[in-house]
Write a protein that holds these residues in place. Structure first.
Motif, PDB file in Angstrom:
ATOM      1  N   LEU A   1      16.336   9.989   4.645  1.00  0.00           N
ATOM      2  CA  LEU A   1      16.554   8.667   4.052  1.00  0.00           C
ATOM      3  C   LEU A   1      15.355   7.792   4.376  1.00  0.00           C
ATOM      4  O   LEU A   1      14.925   7.723   5.534  1.00  0.00           O
ATOM      5  N   ASN A   2      14.805   7.146   3.369  1.00  0.00           N
ATOM      6  CA  ASN A   2      13.660   6.258   3.555  1.00  0.00           C
ATOM      7  C   ASN A   2      13.921   4.934   2.859  1.00  0.00           C
ATOM      8  O   ASN A   2      14.630   4.871   1.853  1.00  0.00           O
ATOM      9  N   TYR A   3      13.314   3.866   3.397  1.00  0.00           N
ATOM     10  CA  TYR A   3      13.595   2.545   2.854  1.00  0.00           C
ATOM     11  C   TYR A   3      13.215   2.458   1.378  1.00  0.00           C
ATOM     12  O   TYR A   3      13.840   1.733   0.604  1.00  0.00           O
ATOM     13  N   ILE A   4      12.213   3.232   0.971  1.00  0.00           N
ATOM     14  CA  ILE A   4      11.808   3.197  -0.428  1.00  0.00           C
ATOM     15  C   ILE A   4      12.938   3.652  -1.352  1.00  0.00           C
ATOM     16  O   ILE A   4      12.996   3.249  -2.516  1.00  0.00           O
ATOM     17  N   ASP A   5      13.870   4.462  -0.828  1.00  0.00           N
ATOM     18  CA  ASP A   5      15.016   4.883  -1.639  1.00  0.00           C
ATOM     19  C   ASP A   5      15.827   3.675  -2.097  1.00  0.00           C
ATOM     20  O   ASP A   5      16.358   3.647  -3.219  1.00  0.00           O
ATOM     21  N   THR A   6      15.941   2.673  -1.218  1.00  0.00           N
ATOM     22  CA  THR A   6      16.700   1.473  -1.590  1.00  0.00           C
ATOM     23  C   THR A   6      15.943   0.651  -2.624  1.00  0.00           C
ATOM     24  O   THR A   6      16.563  -0.026  -3.456  1.00  0.00           O
ATOM     25  N   TYR A   7      14.615   0.696  -2.604  1.00  0.00           N
ATOM     26  CA  TYR A   7      13.827  -0.013  -3.618  1.00  0.00           C
ATOM     27  C   TYR A   7      14.058   0.608  -4.999  1.00  0.00           C
ATOM     28  O   TYR A   7      14.183  -0.108  -6.006  1.00  0.00           O
ATOM     29  N   HIS A   8      14.071   1.944  -5.056  1.00  0.00           N
ATOM     30  CA  HIS A   8      14.324   2.617  -6.334  1.00  0.00           C
ATOM     31  C   HIS A   8      15.736   2.319  -6.829  1.00  0.00           C
ATOM     32  O   HIS A   8      15.951   2.069  -8.010  1.00  0.00           O
ATOM     33  N   ARG A   9      16.714   2.338  -5.913  1.00  0.00           N
ATOM     34  CA  ARG A   9      18.105   2.087  -6.292  1.00  0.00           C
ATOM     35  C   ARG A   9      18.326   0.650  -6.773  1.00  0.00           C
ATOM     36  O   ARG A   9      19.043   0.391  -7.736  1.00  0.00           O
ATOM     37  N   SER A  10      17.669  -0.310  -6.099  1.00  0.00           N
ATOM     38  CA  SER A  10      17.886  -1.721  -6.425  1.00  0.00           C
ATOM     39  C   SER A  10      17.102  -2.188  -7.644  1.00  0.00           C
ATOM     40  O   SER A  10      17.431  -3.210  -8.239  1.00  0.00           O
ATOM     41  N   GLY A  11      16.041  -1.450  -7.987  1.00  0.00           N
ATOM     42  CA  GLY A  11      15.187  -1.871  -9.089  1.00  0.00           C
ATOM     43  C   GLY A  11      13.936  -2.595  -8.645  1.00  0.00           C
ATOM     44  O   GLY A  11      13.104  -2.971  -9.480  1.00  0.00           O
ATOM     45  N   LEU A  12      13.762  -2.813  -7.324  1.00  0.00           N
ATOM     46  CA  LEU A  12      12.540  -3.445  -6.837  1.00  0.00           C
ATOM     47  C   LEU A  12      11.325  -2.627  -7.258  1.00  0.00           C
ATOM     48  O   LEU A  12      10.299  -3.177  -7.650  1.00  0.00           O
TER      49      LEU A  12
END
Length: 324
Positions: free
Chosen positions: A40-51
């Motif tokens: 799990l990497n923080y960039i995964d949340t960027y892809h999920r959120s649309g950032l």
């Protein structure tokens, strides 16, 4: 049938959906990789959120360790049964298995287990390129590392100490301060209680630091500007608190002719050879004990949404591994 995560729209962790998929045979240049551990990497949340925009519907996750189950035509570097890792840039690691380009794979040493590989490849590669290729830190230099107890932060601290740098780390709690010190930080600043830039200036006799490694983003941008020495470099490589916007060139001049870069790993590891060479450096640092893949928590693969909530809330430490 394999279980694969996919998002149909961007949003919170609740948009992560799981699907049963029958994989086709690997195409030419591909292998089928059975995942044994997923990072799990923080960039995964960027892809999920649309950032960071991605094509939808789309997969999530770029990092996994596992074993080759089948090879497509033309693949000569890997064979069935080989242990391999992948750390991007292609997404789709949130899956029990997938077909992936052989050019993205790196061989895993027998001395590196699956959980360790999934915890350290992307973060370790990020530390390696930031310290040695981007900032080109030299022995004796003092470096400021924000979020020094985080997944990338504690690896940066260890890598910097291994090459002879002096490390100042910022953290948000006493517990994280202890972890940063254990990783090798020479000075630790509690950023919720102290003026970061003032402490940095005090530690450096007013000079500031020649290099700032900032994976936090918006919340630490001003502290980074005020902590950098004349002609210093700020490498802003993450957006954990939000993106840095409106960078004012005049401010860079007034702060001491500063250099600023927004580097990404896959501009430094483009080809298959570059990816494998980068990981060889990471595994060498791991073997000498300079960096430690601190696995702070494990979640079942299909609990990825819960893991996303935890990392975004700042409730995790070190690396998080998702277990298929």
């Amino acid at each position: 049938m394999e279980r694969i995560a996919r998002i149909e729209r961007t949003g919170g962790p609740e948009v992560i959906g799981w699907h049963d998929v029958a994989l086709a045979a690997p195409a030419a240049g591909e292998v089928r990789m059975r995942h044994r551990a997923v990072g799990l990497n923080y960039i995964d949340t960027y892809h999920r959120s649309g950032l960071y925009p991605i094509d939808l519907p789309g997969g999530l996750g770029s990092e996994a360790a596992g074993v080759v189950e089948a090879v497509g035509e033309g693949v000569t570097d890997f064979a069935i049964g080989d242990r391999v890792g992948v750390f991007g840039p292609a997404r789709g690691a949130y899956a029990t298995a997938r077909n992936v380009s052989a050019d993205l794979l790196v061989p895993l040493p027998d001395t590196v287990d699956d959980d360790t590989a999934a915890a350290i490849m992307l973060k370790g590669g990020t530390a390696a390129f930031l310290v040695e290729d981007c900032a080109r830190v030299q022995a004796g230099q003092t470096v400021l590392v924000h979020a020094a107890a985080g997944g990338v932060g504690h690896l940066l601290v260890g890598w910097l100490k291994a090459i002879g740098a002096v490390v100042i780390g910022t953290v948000g709690s006493e517990e994280k301060a202890a972890r940063a010190r254990a990783a090798g930080a020479d000075h630790v600043i509690l950023n919720r209680q102290e003026d970061v830039a003032a402490r940095v200036r005090a530690i450096t006799d007013g000079a500031g630091v020649p290099v700032v490694l900032d994976g936090v983003g918006k919340a630490t941008w001003n502290a980074s500007l005020d902590s950098a020495a004349r002609r210093g470099l700020i490498a802003s490589f993450g957006n954990a608190s939000g993106a840095v916007e409106g960078v004012n060139l005049g401010v860079l001049a007034s702060k001491g002719s500063l250099f600023v870069t927004r580097p990404t790993l896959f501009d430094y590891a483009v080809t298959a050879a570059e990816k494998r060479a980068l990981m060889a450096r990471v595994f060498a640092m791991l073997a000498r004990g300079a960096i430690v893949p601190e696995i702070g928590q494990r979640y079942a693969l299909e609990d990825a949404a819960q893991a996303h909530r935890a990392i975004e809330a700042g409730e995790t430490f070190g690396s998080t591994v998702l277990v298929p």
